[in-house]
Design a protein around this motif. Structure first.
Motif, PDB file in Angstrom:
ATOM      1  N   CYS A 198       0.692  -1.181   0.339  1.00  0.00           N
ATOM      2  CA  CYS A 198      -0.040  -0.145  -0.184  1.00  0.00           C
ATOM      3  C   CYS A 198       0.842   1.493   0.054  1.00  0.00           C
ATOM      4  O   CYS A 198       1.467   1.037   1.004  1.00  0.00           O
ATOM      5  N   TYR A 199       0.677   2.217  -1.026  1.00  0.00           N
ATOM      6  CA  TYR A 199       1.218   3.756  -0.581  1.00  0.00           C
ATOM      7  C   TYR A 199       0.289   4.297   0.628  1.00  0.00           C
ATOM      8  O   TYR A 199       1.696   5.220   0.596  1.00  0.00           O
ATOM      9  N   ASP A 200      -0.284   4.258   1.217  1.00  0.00           N
ATOM     10  CA  ASP A 200      -1.044   4.730   2.396  1.00  0.00           C
ATOM     11  C   ASP A 200      -1.847   4.284   3.402  1.00  0.00           C
ATOM     12  O   ASP A 200      -3.154   4.497   3.569  1.00  0.00           O
ATOM     13  N   CYS A 208      -4.529   0.048   2.239  1.00  0.00           N
ATOM     14  CA  CYS A 208      -5.849   1.539   2.888  1.00  0.00           C
ATOM     15  C   CYS A 208      -6.993   0.430   1.440  1.00  0.00           C
ATOM     16  O   CYS A 208      -7.978   0.942   1.562  1.00  0.00           O
ATOM     17  N   GLY A 209      -6.248  -0.184   1.011  1.00  0.00           N
ATOM     18  CA  GLY A 209      -7.499  -1.117  -0.140  1.00  0.00           C
ATOM     19  C   GLY A 209      -7.835  -0.480  -1.362  1.00  0.00           C
ATOM     20  O   GLY A 209      -8.326  -0.819  -2.197  1.00  0.00           O
ATOM     21  N   HIS A 210      -7.518   1.344  -1.474  1.00  0.00           N
ATOM     22  CA  HIS A 210      -8.410   1.624  -2.395  1.00  0.00           C
ATOM     23  C   HIS A 210      -7.002   2.725  -3.210  1.00  0.00           C
ATOM     24  O   HIS A 210      -7.163   2.993  -4.656  1.00  0.00           O
ATOM     25  N   CYS A 211      -5.759   2.476  -3.148  1.00  0.00           N
ATOM     26  CA  CYS A 211      -4.780   3.076  -4.313  1.00  0.00           C
ATOM     27  C   CYS A 211      -4.484   2.112  -5.279  1.00  0.00           C
ATOM     28  O   CYS A 211      -4.293   0.934  -5.476  1.00  0.00           O
ATOM     29  N   CYS A 214      -2.584  -1.270  -3.758  1.00  0.00           N
ATOM     30  CA  CYS A 214      -3.883  -2.105  -3.218  1.00  0.00           C
ATOM     31  C   CYS A 214      -4.456  -3.118  -4.369  1.00  0.00           C
ATOM     32  O   CYS A 214      -4.926  -3.705  -4.026  1.00  0.00           O
TER      33      CYS A 214
HETATM   34 ZN   LIG Z   1      -3.113   1.544  -0.222  1.00  0.00          ZN
END
Ligand SMILES: [Zn+2]
Length: 235
Positions: A198-200, A208-211, A214
């Protein structure tokens, strides 16, 4: 090139992510004794470095060096400056333009450090987990870049010039899809629960599940009918 040694040393760049964990396993499977190099370069370094340590430990590397090169001094990327990491980008937006998560000249910096350590160790083999399928926008993930760096390595070093060996840059997952990477890693016994992409992440290390990072790995596990073993903020 180290013909006489049973397991010649190789320097493996290890970020702690899914790709580099697989590459570390590949280096071992190819008969090398891996020396893992992790470079902390931005704000994510605590969580990433933890993952790199777990992966290095689980694969019994000969040595694990953690190097801090704080590229935040330059900024210029969502990963090194105070710029928001893009979330939930459309799938067709992940190819084409170079994304804001590109870190200026990162792989050149990383491979240069790996080369310096390799020459010190008497190693001629460098491993890097670049991939030109999922991240087609990054210029330093292309096969031309890998070949050019290999040439540079042989021109730029005492070991290269004296001809005691020939440097090789191995990019074993260069043309693999994320599913192929995961499948290969599982064959080699990689525990992807130890990795972090994950980047964030949250300060606790939840992904985060959204970058982009992920989403790529979540989608790959899902297409394989598997559950990504890392912990996410929201499933
Ligand atoms: Zn992420």
């Amino acid at each position: 090139m180290n013909e006489g040694r049973e397991n010649p040393p190789a320097v493996v760049l290890l970020s702690g992510g899914l790709d580099s964990a697989t590459v570390l396993a590949e280096a071992r499977a190819a008969g090398f004794e891996p020396f893992a190099l992790s470079i902390a370069y931005g704000q994510r370094h605590a969580v990433e470095m933890e993952a790199a340590r777990r992966v290095a430990r689980s694969m019994n590397v000969a040595r694990h060096v953690e190097l801090t090169i704080d590229l935040r001094a330059f900024g210029g990327s969502a990963l090194t400056a105070d710029v928001e990491v893009p979330k939930d980008r459309r799938a067709d937006a992940t190819g084409g333009d170079i994304p804001i998560t590109y870190v200026p000249a990162r792989n050149t910096v990383f491979l240069s450090m790996a080369l310096a350590w390799a020459e010190t160790l008497g190693a001629f083999d460098l491993f890097i987990g670049v991939n030109c399928v999922d991240y087609s926008g990054y210029p330093d993930c292309r096969p031309e870049f890998i070949r050019a760096f290999e040439n540079l390595a042989n021109l730029a070093t005492k070991a290269g010039v004296e001809g005691t060996g020939r440097f090789r840059v191995h990019a074993p997952i260069l043309t693999m899809t994320k599913e192929q990477v995961i499948r290969r890693g599982l064959e080699l016994g990689v525990d992807y629960g130890l990795t972090h992409s994950c980047y964030d992440p949250t300060p606790e290390g939840l992904s985060c599940g959204h970058c982009d990072a992920c989403r790529l790995r979540l989608a790959a596990f899902e297409r394989m009918g598997m559950t990504d073993p890392v912990a996410y903020v929201r499933p």
